[in-house]
Design an enzyme around this catalytic site. Sequence first.
Site, PDB file in Angstrom:
ATOM      1  N   GLU A 126       0.855  -1.197   0.000  1.00  0.00           N
ATOM      2  CA  GLU A 126       0.000   0.000   0.000  1.00  0.00           C
ATOM      3  C   GLU A 126       0.886   1.240   0.000  1.00  0.00           C
ATOM      4  O   GLU A 126       2.091   1.138   0.291  1.00  0.00           O
ATOM      5  CB  GLU A 126      -0.892  -0.006   1.262  1.00  0.00           C
ATOM      6  N   ALA A 129       2.352   1.150   3.364  1.00  0.00           N
ATOM      7  CA  ALA A 129       2.786  -0.148   3.902  1.00  0.00           C
ATOM      8  C   ALA A 129       3.520  -0.930   2.816  1.00  0.00           C
ATOM      9  O   ALA A 129       2.902  -1.615   2.001  1.00  0.00           O
ATOM     10  CB  ALA A 129       1.577  -0.945   4.416  1.00  0.00           C
ATOM     11  N   GLY A 130       4.850  -0.785   2.795  1.00  0.00           N
ATOM     12  CA  GLY A 130       5.685  -1.501   1.830  1.00  0.00           C
ATOM     13  C   GLY A 130       6.429  -2.601   2.561  1.00  0.00           C
ATOM     14  O   GLY A 130       5.909  -3.705   2.732  1.00  0.00           O
ATOM     15  N   THR A 157       1.657  -5.898  -9.390  1.00  0.00           N
ATOM     16  CA  THR A 157       2.096  -6.508 -10.649  1.00  0.00           C
ATOM     17  C   THR A 157       0.932  -7.206 -11.349  1.00  0.00           C
ATOM     18  O   THR A 157       0.168  -7.938 -10.714  1.00  0.00           O
ATOM     19  CB  THR A 157       3.230  -7.526 -10.376  1.00  0.00           C
ATOM     20  N   GLN A 280      43.364 -10.166 -19.472  1.00  0.00           N
ATOM     21  CA  GLN A 280      43.058 -10.794 -18.174  1.00  0.00           C
ATOM     22  C   GLN A 280      42.098  -9.955 -17.319  1.00  0.00           C
ATOM     23  O   GLN A 280      41.347 -10.504 -16.521  1.00  0.00           O
ATOM     24  CB  GLN A 280      44.353 -11.070 -17.409  1.00  0.00           C
ATOM     25  N   ILE A 338      32.035  -4.469 -19.690  1.00  0.00           N
ATOM     26  CA  ILE A 338      32.731  -5.191 -20.768  1.00  0.00           C
ATOM     27  C   ILE A 338      32.303  -4.640 -22.130  1.00  0.00           C
ATOM     28  O   ILE A 338      33.103  -4.526 -23.056  1.00  0.00           O
ATOM     29  CB  ILE A 338      32.468  -6.717 -20.634  1.00  0.00           C
ATOM     30  N   GLY A 341      31.179   1.655 -24.091  1.00  0.00           N
ATOM     31  CA  GLY A 341      30.158   2.617 -24.537  1.00  0.00           C
ATOM     32  C   GLY A 341      28.950   1.931 -25.156  1.00  0.00           C
ATOM     33  O   GLY A 341      27.802   2.370 -24.976  1.00  0.00           O
ATOM     34  N   GLU A 364       9.170  -8.174  -3.665  1.00  0.00           N
ATOM     35  CA  GLU A 364       9.034  -9.415  -2.880  1.00  0.00           C
ATOM     36  C   GLU A 364       9.981  -9.396  -1.670  1.00  0.00           C
ATOM     37  O   GLU A 364      10.489 -10.430  -1.246  1.00  0.00           O
ATOM     38  CB  GLU A 364       9.210 -10.634  -3.785  1.00  0.00           C
TER      39      GLU A 364
END
Length: 382
Positions: A126, A129-130, A157, A280, A338, A341, A364
Amino acid sequence: MIRDPESFSLLLDTVERFVRDKLIPREAEVTAADAIPADILAEMRNMGLFGLTIPEKYGGLGLTSEEEVLTSMALCRASPVFRSRIGTNTGIGAQGIVIDGTEEQKSKYLPRLASGEITGSFALTEPEAGSDAGALRTTARRDGDQYVLNGAKRYITNAPQAGVFTVMARTDLDSKDAKGVSAFLVDRNTQGLTVGKPDRKMGQSGSHTADVVFDNVRVPAANIIGGKEGMGFKTAMKVLDKARLNIAAVCVGAAGRLLDEALAYARERKQFGQPIAEFQLIQAMLADSKAEIFAARSMVLEAARKRDGGEAITLEASCAKLFASEMVGRVADRAVQIHGGAGYMQDSAVERLYRDVRLFRLFEGTSQIQQLVIARHLLKGN
Ligand code: CAA
């Protein structure tokens, strides 16, 4: 527990093929449209994905916890949005009925949830109320053989698609904590129930959350899950134990995909005259990701097997959810690193997944709530 290795491996092969041939190629389309295409949804229904964990007696596949987490890992090599669409039927939007529902409630709702004819949704959170879910304010006042619900739920959801909501509401109007809460099954078309506009989120385009408002919504008393007042918070927590373990599996699947993307890019991208995978410092990032995915996968499988053995897994589910959701955040960060850009550009899968997986440390139960659950168990000597 894997009940029949041969038929389970057929199911996993089918899911893996579906992910590779149908879901991954459509991810960009799902993001652009903020919706899963109708033909994919139809195929998900035909494959029985909406009913993976619903008992066979009610038309589902009745997967064990071990089978479920392995299936989630496979499905989540594709965008987590596809899993999210079925996830409230296989998880939080149906498991209250599976775990604590009366026979009448099971036969009324589970077959339609299993087939995907209707979507289930879990309405606990709510505006006020999380994390402190026991402090919820939605009320359910008894009036003859009905209850009258008033209040508002937030970030729910699959609310826009839902046909039935599991709604936690306060039946003991004088209480302030978890004890006075009951769980109700509320049909979508009940007068006074409205679903807000879909929320605009950081990621997970194609999966929707929304507010759900109850304005004098009349629900038959027979729709209290399990038929008993005051059990709703416990039902919600039992549902979340199972769901948290499954989210950990979702994180393992998503992390595996991120590592695949990072590995493929590192092999193909050349700098300083050679593929960056030869360096590496890149290898270290790939290796750390693999080791962490392996650790999370092992945790999830052990907890799932324990649940299949009939043991309580509140502690293990919180450990797995905490570790796996933090782990996938690190793996996503390395995958972007990795890619350099290219990983920051909106047409790259890792950019989208980086935003998508951020959710797993929040819903959850946040990482901090998992830490609190784990610490409470330790202090109780469990
Ligand atoms: N299984 C069964 N019973 C349980 C339980 C469990 N896992 N956890 C608690 N309970 C019982 C307790 O034993 C207690 O019962 P008694 O009074 O009979 O002893 C009762 O429930 C209340 O428990 P607590 O005193 O521990 O309750 P609390 O108010 O201190 O809260 C909490 C505990 C762990 C913080 C809980 O509020 C919590 O998990 N908060 C996070 C909420 C959350 O995860 N929200 C996610 C919303 S759903 C979502 O994100 C879904 C989505 O849309 C995708």
